[in-house]
Enzyme design. Structure first.
Site, PDB file in Angstrom:
ATOM      1  N   HIS A 186      51.777  -9.440  15.594  1.00 51.81           N
ATOM      2  CA  HIS A 186      52.868  -9.497  14.701  1.00 51.81           C
ATOM      3  C   HIS A 186      53.709 -10.593  14.839  1.00 51.81           C
ATOM      4  O   HIS A 186      54.086 -11.466  13.916  1.00 51.81           O
ATOM      5  CB  HIS A 186      53.709  -8.179  15.059  1.00 51.81           C
ATOM      6  CG  HIS A 186      54.705  -8.113  13.980  1.00 51.81           C
ATOM      7  ND1 HIS A 186      54.820  -7.969  12.908  1.00 51.81           N
ATOM      8  CD2 HIS A 186      56.139  -8.242  14.396  1.00 51.81           C
ATOM      9  CE1 HIS A 186      56.071  -8.024  12.100  1.00 51.81           C
ATOM     10  NE2 HIS A 186      56.924  -8.114  13.128  1.00 51.81           N
TER      11      HIS A 186
ATOM     12  N   ARG B  82      46.113  -9.001   9.365  1.00 48.68           N
ATOM     13  CA  ARG B  82      46.401 -10.141  10.081  1.00 48.68           C
ATOM     14  C   ARG B  82      45.827  -9.937  11.490  1.00 48.68           C
ATOM     15  O   ARG B  82      45.945  -8.946  12.242  1.00 48.68           O
ATOM     16  CB  ARG B  82      48.161 -10.093  10.381  1.00 48.68           C
ATOM     17  CG  ARG B  82      48.594  -8.750  11.177  1.00 48.68           C
ATOM     18  CD  ARG B  82      49.998  -9.125  11.606  1.00 48.68           C
ATOM     19  NE  ARG B  82      50.530  -7.857  11.942  1.00 48.68           N
ATOM     20  CZ  ARG B  82      50.485  -7.224  13.401  1.00 48.68           C
ATOM     21  NH1 ARG B  82      49.543  -7.787  13.950  1.00 48.68           N
ATOM     22  NH2 ARG B  82      51.097  -6.091  13.537  1.00 48.68           N
TER      23      ARG B  82
ATOM     24  N   TYR C 216      48.007  -1.137  20.250  1.00 46.30           N
ATOM     25  CA  TYR C 216      48.180  -0.067  19.240  1.00 46.30           C
ATOM     26  C   TYR C 216      46.960  -0.360  18.438  1.00 46.30           C
ATOM     27  O   TYR C 216      46.699   0.625  17.484  1.00 46.30           O
ATOM     28  CB  TYR C 216      49.501  -0.030  18.477  1.00 46.30           C
ATOM     29  CG  TYR C 216      49.791  -1.452  17.749  1.00 46.30           C
ATOM     30  CD1 TYR C 216      49.182  -2.069  16.522  1.00 46.30           C
ATOM     31  CD2 TYR C 216      50.644  -2.246  18.698  1.00 46.30           C
ATOM     32  CE1 TYR C 216      49.390  -3.251  16.206  1.00 46.30           C
ATOM     33  CE2 TYR C 216      50.908  -3.556  18.164  1.00 46.30           C
ATOM     34  CZ  TYR C 216      50.255  -4.140  16.978  1.00 46.30           C
ATOM     35  OH  TYR C 216      50.640  -5.421  16.386  1.00 46.30           O
TER      36      TYR C 216
END
Length: 366
Positions: A269, A265, A278
């Site tokens: 998110h 992706r 991250y």
């Protein structure tokens, strides 16, 4: 390979390949030794059209979420090959069991785009009737859709129906107990279910290597006694070929299949996520260079199956879908707060009636 048990021989599935099954490389070229037959040009064109429309829809929905038009939107930007190929591989009588990130799959299956987004706008529990398109409600609890699919197909088989189900799930869902239960029951009951795991590398901010020591997620299939396939999730041709074969085998009595599709992706998110905390920019760039849409477009152009006019037609159709979404969401009535109390009880209990009266008082007071 077979082992013998008290009720007869049991076939032990072969291990999935460490290298993902691929039909088209990142440059849009055919692979030298395909392990599954490639779809024909008409199917590849349908896959490309679906991905172009799906990506534009996804971009529009992401923009609406940033503008406050949606409560939340989990983007599938970069995962179009899995969702479009998976949906197109389904037969009319099959069922799709999506997650919150699978809006493009629902759109591809024929669900009204506004109804796809109703849940994410916060209007109703689910914005579409599951029956016309055989699409179960989008699930937010991870892997809860998997056991529902097993139950539906088990019941359908007992009624003599040739119905299979495709369960869409992420890598994080494979760490849930619900996934274990669904895999196990599907295998024991020989249920016609295909589990398509879209491994995008991250369960929100948890990398897949912190979730499992298995060589691939597809290897988990062996422990349940079902076949596992490892496929390039950014290769729409390969995803379609593998999922189609798995669904056909499931319908004919071959039982469940676990497919891991390696994808990524490119967006956060959800619109409230901060992925730069991250993951590295270099990782995103690596996957952007393996874009599923441009990969298939390059192949079809090189083989003379698609030209500028075809791509312009797909783009125009995608823009019409996006414009329709903008217009109809802008015109949609705000939900009535009292609908919170509707369709819960046949006769509303005193406690709920009291809460409804309190809400009415608050609304009158402004």
């Amino acid at each position: 390979m077979e082992r013998t048990e008290s009720n007869g021989p049991v076939t032990v599935p072969a291990l999935p390949s460490l290298e993902p099954i691929r039909l088209v490389d990142r440059h849009g070229r055919r692979t030298a030794e395909p392990v599954v037959p490639s779809p024909d040009h008409d199917t590849l064109m349908a896959l490309l059209r679906g991905m172009v429309i799906g990506r534009r829809f996804d971009r529009q929905a992401s923009a609406l979420a940033r503008q406050g038009g949606l409560a939340v939107y989990p983007s599938s930007y970069g995962q179009e090959a899995c969702q479009v190929a998976g949906a197109l591989a389904l037969a009319e009588q099959d069922w799709l069991f999506p997650t919150y990130r699978d809006s493009v799959a629902l759109l591809t299956r024929g669900v009204d785009p506004i109804e796809v987004l109703t849940l994410l706008r916060g209007d109703w529990h689910s914005g579409y009737d599951p029956r016309p398109h055989r699409c179960a409600p989008q699930c937010t609890p991870l892997a809860s859709n998997a056991s529902h699919a097993v139950g539906l197909t088990y019941a359908a088989r007992r009624k003599g129906e040739e119905t299979a189900a495709l369960v869409l799930m992420g890598d994080g869902a494979t760490s849930e107990g619900d996934a274990h239960e669904a895999y196990n029951f599907a295998a024991v009951w020989n249920a016609p279910v295909v589990f398509l795991v879209q491994n995008n590398g991250w369960a929100i901010s948890v990398p897949v290597e912190k979730q499992t020591r298995a060589p691939t997620l597809a290897h988990k299939a062996v422990g349940y006694g079902m076949p596992g396939y490892h496929v390039d999730g950014n290769d729409a041709a390969a995803v379609y070929a593998v999922v189609s074969r798995a669904l056909a085998e499931a319908r004919s009595g071959g039982g469940p299949v676990l497919i891991e599709a390696r994808t990524y992706r490119l967006d956060p998110h959800t619109n409230s996520d901060a992925p730069q905390r991250y993951r590295r920019d270099a990782e995103v760039a690596y996957w952007r260079d393996r874009d599923p849409v441009s990969r298939l477009e390059a192949l079809l152009r090189a083989e003379g199956a698609a030209g500028d006019a075809d791509l312009a037609r797909f783009a125009d159709e995608a823009e019409r879908v996006a414009a329709d979404v903008r217009k109809r969401l802008a015109e949609a009535d705000d939900p009535d707060p009292e609908d919170l109390f509707a369709h819960v009880y046949a006769s509303i209990p005193p406690s709920l009636a009291h809460q409804r009266a309190d809400l009415r008082d608050e609304l009158r007071e402004g």
